[in-house]
Write a protein that holds these residues in place. Structure first.
Motif, short mmCIF file in Angstrom:
data_model
loop_
_atom_site.label_atom_id
_atom_site.label_comp_id
_atom_site.label_asym_id
_atom_site.label_seq_id
_atom_site.Cartn_x
_atom_site.Cartn_y
_atom_site.Cartn_z
N ALA A 151 -20.52 2.97 18.06
CA ALA A 151 -21.62 3.43 18.92
C ALA A 151 -22.41 4.48 18.14
N GLY A 152 -22.71 5.63 18.74
CA GLY A 152 -23.46 6.66 18.02
C GLY A 152 -22.57 7.71 17.40
N GLU A 153 -21.30 7.38 17.23
CA GLU A 153 -20.33 8.34 16.71
C GLU A 153 -19.96 7.98 15.28
N LYS A 154 -19.76 9.03 14.48
CA LYS A 154 -19.39 8.78 13.09
C LYS A 154 -18.36 9.81 12.64
N ALA A 155 -17.27 9.32 12.07
CA ALA A 155 -16.25 10.18 11.47
C ALA A 155 -16.35 10.02 9.96
N SER A 156 -16.35 11.15 9.25
CA SER A 156 -16.58 11.11 7.80
C SER A 156 -15.29 11.11 7.01
N SER A 157 -15.28 10.32 5.96
CA SER A 157 -14.16 10.30 5.01
C SER A 157 -12.81 10.18 5.72
N VAL A 158 -12.68 9.10 6.45
CA VAL A 158 -11.46 8.86 7.20
C VAL A 158 -10.49 8.04 6.35
N PRO A 159 -9.27 8.51 6.16
CA PRO A 159 -8.29 7.64 5.50
C PRO A 159 -7.98 6.42 6.37
N ILE A 160 -8.22 5.25 5.82
CA ILE A 160 -7.91 4.00 6.53
C ILE A 160 -7.00 3.16 5.64
N GLN A 161 -6.41 2.13 6.23
CA GLN A 161 -5.54 1.26 5.42
C GLN A 161 -6.23 -0.07 5.17
N LEU A 162 -6.15 -0.55 3.94
CA LEU A 162 -6.61 -1.89 3.60
C LEU A 162 -5.37 -2.77 3.48
N ILE A 163 -5.25 -3.71 4.40
CA ILE A 163 -4.05 -4.56 4.41
C ILE A 163 -4.18 -5.60 3.31
N SER A 164 -3.28 -5.55 2.35
CA SER A 164 -3.43 -6.36 1.14
C SER A 164 -3.28 -7.84 1.40
N ALA A 165 -4.25 -8.61 0.92
CA ALA A 165 -4.14 -10.06 0.99
C ALA A 165 -3.14 -10.53 -0.06
N SER A 166 -3.32 -10.07 -1.27
CA SER A 166 -2.32 -10.33 -2.32
C SER A 166 -1.97 -8.98 -2.91
N ALA A 167 -0.81 -8.51 -2.60
CA ALA A 167 -0.46 -7.13 -2.89
C ALA A 167 -0.33 -6.89 -4.39
N THR A 168 -0.92 -5.79 -4.85
CA THR A 168 -0.74 -5.37 -6.23
C THR A 168 0.72 -4.98 -6.47
N TYR A 169 1.30 -4.38 -5.44
CA TYR A 169 2.70 -3.95 -5.53
C TYR A 169 3.48 -4.64 -4.42
N PRO A 170 4.69 -5.07 -4.70
CA PRO A 170 5.46 -5.71 -3.63
C PRO A 170 5.78 -4.71 -2.52
N ALA A 171 5.73 -5.18 -1.29
CA ALA A 171 6.02 -4.31 -0.16
C ALA A 171 7.49 -3.90 -0.19
N PRO A 172 7.78 -2.65 0.14
CA PRO A 172 9.16 -2.18 0.12
C PRO A 172 10.04 -2.95 1.12
N ASN A 173 11.21 -3.34 0.67
CA ASN A 173 12.13 -4.09 1.53
C ASN A 173 12.48 -3.34 2.80
N THR A 174 12.58 -2.03 2.69
CA THR A 174 13.02 -1.22 3.83
C THR A 174 12.02 -1.30 4.98
N CYS A 175 10.79 -1.66 4.67
CA CYS A 175 9.76 -1.74 5.71
C CYS A 175 9.54 -3.18 6.16
N VAL A 176 9.69 -4.10 5.24
CA VAL A 176 9.38 -5.49 5.53
C VAL A 176 10.25 -6.04 6.66
N ASN A 177 11.54 -5.69 6.61
CA ASN A 177 12.44 -6.06 7.71
C ASN A 177 12.46 -7.55 8.00
N GLY A 178 12.05 -8.33 7.02
CA GLY A 178 12.14 -9.76 7.22
C GLY A 178 11.09 -10.33 8.13
#
Lengths: 147, 417
Positions: free
Chosen positions: B140-167
């Motif tokens: 709308a008419g609101e803007k937040a500056s320099s917000v850390p956001i996540q880009l969900i990797s299509a093909s990950a540069t680094y393999p996702a940690p096993n502890t998070c993947v959880n299968g």
């Protein structure tokens, strides 16, 4: 303007000896305690015992142990999802399977089968869940104790 | 320049790898407005963002609420509209499929070029993994500056940690995620907060620093964690109002509503007759049903049904085709008493219809349902109420953000409806 960001790295040791996992013998809870930097509380109840690991970051893992020493249930309360592979052991594949087949549900995951029961729910900053193996429940102990 | 130096010898599983001063390369200034604990001040910004419930970009999403988010290279007018982003009151932070983002956004790195990455698992067994980048976020008419956001990797540069993947499922495609991203506008300012800024980091830290030699969990100051963009708006920043119309009891193909920024800050976001329920530190409140108290209950626009109790406790059937959704045959009515931490307590009544009937109505082309329900757990001792999207139809639901002051001096986290 340059933003300075200070990060401190922490290195998790690559190999952590096995956790006490669902369906196996509860012989490694001390290792879990060290891994989680947690306080361990053991409570003996009628027909079973509970080993509770509580860490300063708000995570609580409970392992329910039968008189024979088998972990018949586990539960978790955690700001972020815990490592379920470590907690569930050989039952981990069941979670994978259910996660694939329940894709239309966007919410808690529930598995209720004869030999394995699990729920995984909550939201960011407050995940919770529990799992148990009905066949390993000690005599006269209700599954409701796993919480 | 700040150097942190502490000893960690007492922590057996951690050692201090490096003490570093990290620069956010090529990124614009941060806007850390100290908005907390100010009383809402009247403003007249355009604070109304359109949202729509429909089948989503994968054409299979039941009760998915979507919006279009504009992201820009920080400090520039180089922007991109990202449509079909799921509006999620159960998480914090903007996470976008990298495949949907054509802008070149600065990623957050340390001075050794390690990139800050995040891996977040969700309750349903799915997870997202990818780098943290910086963007201006406009709605709308609101803007937040320099917000850390996540880009969900299509093909990950680094393999996702096993502890998070959880299968679970890697939600890194439109078909897996069912959306181009997730807009987390829940009760908190950051997705993790002080826990992940602590040294050593928590045992289930979602943040990692990655290089060619691998990824390590990292302590991350709160301002570099994913932010709920709403609290970073210059005004109308103390929370949001989600307003959806009623839908017929047999469902509707779509439903159009509003995501309105601010609570009690403009004439269009007054709380009015809605009741305010403050939550515990985790965002939960108490629900009492049939004399039993369930203390971990919550409201979540990202849950696509009202997930409550379980089929055995309720004495109704799960669907055969759709395990975990209720198929009671005919429609049932439930009344529950919700109580906030502030003691405010009221009854709430909702209906649960047969999921099989709902999903087959209108040749399967209805997607918005006010009466879809399912199991939250597997037994009374662990059950709770997850008031998902069906709860939102036909009412105004306010999401109060932590540390931000709302109407009559209430400080978040809270809900009002």
């Amino acid at each position: 303007m340059k933003i300075l960001l200070s990060l401190v790295f922490a290195l998790l040791l690559a190999s952590v000896p096995g956790w006490a996992v669902l369906g196996e013998y509860a012989n490694s809870v001390t290792t879990d305690q060290q891994h989680m930097r947690a306080q361990l509380t053991e409570t003996v109840r009628q027909g079973y015992s509970v080993k509770e690991l509580r860490s300063a970051d708000g995570k609580t893992i409970r392992e329910y142990v039968s008189p024979a020493g088998l972990v018949f249930g586990v539960s978790w309360h955690s700001p972020f999802m815990p490592d379920l592979q470590q907690l569930l052991g050989s039952y981990y594949g069941r979670l994978q399977q259910a996660a694939q087949t329940q894709r239309r549900r966007r919410g808690p995951l529930v598995i209720r089968t004869k030999d394995f029961v699990l729920f995984s729910g909550g939201h960011m900053r407050s995940f919770e869940g529990a799992a148990y193996v009905p066949n390993l429940l000690p005599a006269n102990v209700s599954a409701e104790v796993v919480r | 320049m700040k150097i942190l130096r502490q000893g960690y010898a007492q922590f057996m599983f951690y050692s201090l790898l490096s003490v570093a001063v990290l620069g956010l390369a090529g990124c614009g200034g941060s806007s850390s407005n100290s908005n907390s604990n100010n009383n809402p001040t009247p403003s007249t910004a355009d604070n109304t963002q359109a949202v729509e419930v429909n089948s989503g970009p994968a054409n299979n999403y039941v009760n998915g609420i979507f919006t279009t988010v504009t992201i820009c290279v920080p400090g520039s007018s180089t922007c991109q509209d990202i449509p079909n982003v799921l509006v999620d009151s159960g998480s914090e932070g903007l996470r976008l499929l990298s495949s949907a983002v054509t802008l070149q956004l600065p990623t957050i790195t340390d001075n050794s070029s390690n990139t800050l990455q995040e891996c977040v698992g969700f309750a349903d067994g799915s997870y997202v993994w990818g780098p943290v980048a910086s963007a201006d976020v406009q709605m709308a008419g609101e803007k937040a500056s320099s917000v850390p956001i996540q880009l969900i990797s299509a093909s990950a540069t680094y393999p996702a940690p096993n502890t998070c993947v959880n299968g679970g499922t890697n939600d890194n495609t439109i078909s897996a995620l069912g959306a181009n991203g997730i807009l987390g506008i829940g009760n908190f300012q950051q997705d993790c907060g002080a826990n992940c800024a602590a040294t050593p980091p928590p045992t289930q830290d979602p943040y990692y620093l990655c290089s060619n030699s691998g990824c390590q969990v990292a302590t991350v100051p709160v301002q570099y964690q994913l932010q709920n963009p709403v609290w970073m708006f210059p005004q109308n920043n103390n929370g949001v109002l989600i307003s959806l119309p009623s839908v017929p009891d047999t469902g509707a193909p779509s439903a159009s509503g509003s995501l309105i920024f601010g609570i009690g800050t403009q004439s269009d976001n007054a709380v009015g007759s809605a009741q305010v329920y403050t939550t515990d530190a985790s965002g939960n409140f108490q629900s009492v049903y049939n004399g039993v108290s369930y203390s971990s209950s919550y409201i979540d626009s990202g849950s696509n049904a009202i997930y409550f109790l379980d089929a055995t406790t309720l004495g109704i059937s799960d669907c055969t085709n759709y395990p975990g959704w209720y198929c009671p045959g005919s429609t049932l009515s439930y009344t529950v008493t919700n109580t906030g931490l502030n003691g405010v307590s009221n009854n709430l009544t909702f209906n649960i219809a047969d999921a099989n009937s709902l999903l087959s109505a209108n040749n399967g082309q209805n997607w918005a349902f006010n009466n879809l329900g399912g199991d939250s757990g597997t037994g009374q001792s662990t059950d709770y109420f997850d008031f998902g999207l069906p709860f939102f139809y036909g009412r105004k639901v306010f999401v109060g953000i932590e540390n931000m002051t709302g109407p009559n001096g209430v400080v978040g986290p809270y809900w009002a409806y």
